[in-house]
Design an enzyme around this catalytic site. Structure first.
Site, short mmCIF file in Angstrom:
data_model
loop_
_atom_site.label_atom_id
_atom_site.label_comp_id
_atom_site.label_asym_id
_atom_site.label_seq_id
_atom_site.Cartn_x
_atom_site.Cartn_y
_atom_site.Cartn_z
N GLU A 253 40.76 30.69 46.68
CA GLU A 253 40.74 31.96 45.95
C GLU A 253 39.32 32.49 45.75
O GLU A 253 38.99 33.07 44.72
CB GLU A 253 41.46 31.84 44.60
CG GLU A 253 42.92 31.52 44.71
CD GLU A 253 43.68 32.44 45.67
OE1 GLU A 253 43.29 33.61 45.80
OE2 GLU A 253 44.63 31.98 46.30
N GLY A 254 38.49 32.30 46.74
CA GLY A 254 37.09 32.72 46.66
C GLY A 254 36.25 31.59 46.13
O GLY A 254 36.39 31.18 44.99
#
Length: 592
Positions: free
Chosen positions: A439-440
């Site tokens: 998620e980043g």
């Protein structure tokens, strides 16, 4: 192996009195979310997490998942049954729109419930995590017709959802996406391959709705030419039930360090005529639509850091009561190792970091509810939107970083036995390692914080956050709860954050500098913010709990530990930030 027991008292206190849920519920029209309702939901969720989900954790880790000859993923024993009970009990629908079968409760009330799922079994919990993010994305961006077709089954938990971004040649930089979408009547034909698709294929629910980023034939280059499509595993029939199998399937599963029971799939779309997909939002605006899901997921991934830390802490704590070795200072004979000061140091570090991270995560999610609040003044909504935007990279970044420390200390508390898989301590450490990555990555979170959330708005959101810390600075405001030395240490940490923010704003146009110092700025910002929330928790507990309350006393001691042993890290973060990029970038590439 320690059973999981959700700390419902701390969860309720942190949500309601530290994060501000009770005030938010009154201000935003959630009259049904009373203290009694919150308590009942948390108690029932704790029972479900402990008795239904947690027993699948260790066995699922050992068994893992497998892909059969027909491209079907087989999940470990007990996973499907636990998921079916989860869906049938209504847990999937807590925070969603009643128009589509949701219960209409605040997003932030679902957060401690989700913490329990992930603490009980993080691999299992990833399935509902992604489904809820997909529901958010569709709710915000899909057409009314598509909402009617997909949301009721997804909100009920009958169908699950996924996020399909990454491709073999395109990781965090999505500008290189090659998956194609070709118009075909009212739908589109999708062709391409996606990797690292969590729960992309499984046997727990009757259908899976994949949210897929792809390019139209005439799309502009780069991220401005990406569209978003909902691609069902089974195409809904006229009655809304799963019908014909779509042209998409898992071609392989990744063999991973941790979360063994969560299928991480390589997904293929359109091996034949093309997988049928439905446009979500506007053409070439797919990345903006997907960010609805990504922002939701970043907060809940940060929450996973809290969850796995809590599970590791509980297991280490219980072991240190049982394990006897050596003679502790002031003792006679063999002592439980919890009486040894160094073991106590480790446990207090685990406890204080976990409680601080819980406060940070819950506060970020309450800010989201405020930002979406009903009938709030526009200016107040905008302020809370800035707060939610600012706290999202802190929650995702810091809570997952401290999870690495806490789960590692959990192994250390066990000594040599922690390195042995049978104790279960190592699983938490392995499972936690993905959190700073997906998620980043936390490097991306740090760049988001320093660029979009600080420099771009001239530090307005950070200044507002620091202003909210002011009532807890200085001896006049804090009274006698903290010693003068501890109060001064917190005041200094706030001053460090102000100093760092000034430096960042002064050099915000220097990309190399901001890139080099971003991570330290994130860690400093989050450490101070979490410290503020710890002071708030101790002060509120002292005011609201009965005299001599063990809960209030515990909060004060844990906060004192945080001030003494965690806040001093802020000095190092500031020193490194002031040092800039010189030493980071000085070594020639040929010398690496």
């Amino acid at each position: 192996m320690t059973e999981y027991r959700a700390p419902t008292r701390d969860m309720a206190f942190t949500l309601q009195q530290v994060a501000g849920f009770s005030e938010m519920a009154k201000a935003c029209g959630y009259e049904d979310a009373t203290d009694d309702v919150v308590a009942a939901i948390l108690e029932e969720a704790a029972r479900f997490a402990g008795s239904v989900i947690a027993p699948t954790n260790a066995s699922g880790d050992k068994t893992g998942v497998r892909l059969d000859a027909d491209h079907n993923v087989v999940t470990p024993a007990g996973f499907r049954d636990a998921y079916q009970q989860y869906a049938q009990s209504g847990w999937a629908s807590l925070q969603f729109d009643p128009a589509f079968g949701g219960q209409g409760l605040p997003f932030s009330l679902a957060i401690p419930v989700q913490e329990m799922w992930h603490a009980a079994n993080m691999a299992w919990g990833l399935c509902p995590l992604l489904s809820q993010g997909a529901v958010e994305a569709l709710s915000e961006n899909a057409s009314d017709a598509l909402k009617q077709q997909l949301l009721p089954k997804m909100i009920s938990g009958q169908w699950t959802g996924t996020m399909n971004l990454t491709e073999p040649q395109s990781g965090s930089d999505l500008s290189g996406i090659r998956t194609q979408a070709r118009p075909d009547g009212d739908a589109y034909r999708i062709k391409g391959q996606k990797i690292y698709i969590t729960w992309g294929e499984h046997d727990m629910a009757e259908n899976i709705i994949h949210l897929v980023l792809a390019r139209l034939p005439d799309a502009p280059e780069g991220v401005k030419g990406i569209s978003l499509f909902a691609v069902p595993k089974y195409l809904p029939d006229p009655g809304g039930e799963p019908g014909e199998r779509n042209d998409c399937h898992a071609v392989s599963l990744e063999h991973k360090l941790g979360i063994h029971a969560s299928p991480t799939c390589v997904m293929s779309y359109g091996d034949n005529e093309g997988a049928i997909g439905y446009l979500v939002g506007e053409e070439n605006r797919g990345l903006a639509c997907m960010f609805t899901m990504m922002n939701n997921a970043r907060l809940t991934v940060g929450l996973q850091g809290v969850s796995i830390s809590e599970r590791a802490y509980q297991q280490a704590r219980d072991y240190t009561f049982e394990r006897t070795q050596g003679t502790a200072p002031g003792e006679q004979g063999i002592s439980p190792i919890i009486r040894h000061p160094d073991v106590r140091r480790m446990l207090m570090t685990m406890k204080s970091l976990t409680e601080a991270a819980r406060g940070l995560a819950y506060t970020g999610c309450v800010a989201v509810d405020y930002a979406n609040g009903r009938d709030l003044p526009e200016e107040l909504q905008a302020r809370f939107q800035r707060r939610a935007d600012l706290l999202t990279p802190l929650v995702k970044g810091w809570c997952t970083e401290i999870a690495q420390e806490v789960t590692s200390l959990g192994i250390q508390c066990y000594g040599g036995m922690g390195f042995i898989e049978e104790t279960g301590a190592a699983q938490h450490y392995r499972d936690a390692r993905i959190l700073p990555i997906y998620e980043g990555t936390n490097g991306i979170q740090a760049l988001d914080l320093i660029g979009r959330k600080t420099v771009r708005n001239q530090g307005k959101a950070m200044a507002e956050l620091i202003d909210d810390m002011r009532p807890f600075t200085g001896p006049a405001q804090s009274g006698s709860l903290f010693t003068a030395e501890r109060q001064a240490r917190f005041d200094q940490a706030v001053a460090f954050l102000e100093d760092a923010t000034r430096t960042v704003l002064e050099r915000g146009d220097d990309d190399r500098f901001t890139g080099a110092v971003a991570f330290n700025y994130l860690m400093l910002s989050a450490t101070v913010t979490a410290g503020w929330l710890m002071l708030k928790a101790a002060t509120t507990a002292a005011q609201s709990q009965p005299e001599q309350s063990s809960f209030a006393s515990s909060k004060l001691v844990t906060t004192n530990f945080y001030i003494d042993h965690i806040l001093p890290r802020c000095s190092a973060y500031l020193t490194a930030l002031r040092s800039g990029d010189d030493a980071i970038m000085a070594l020639p590439e040929t010398e690496f």
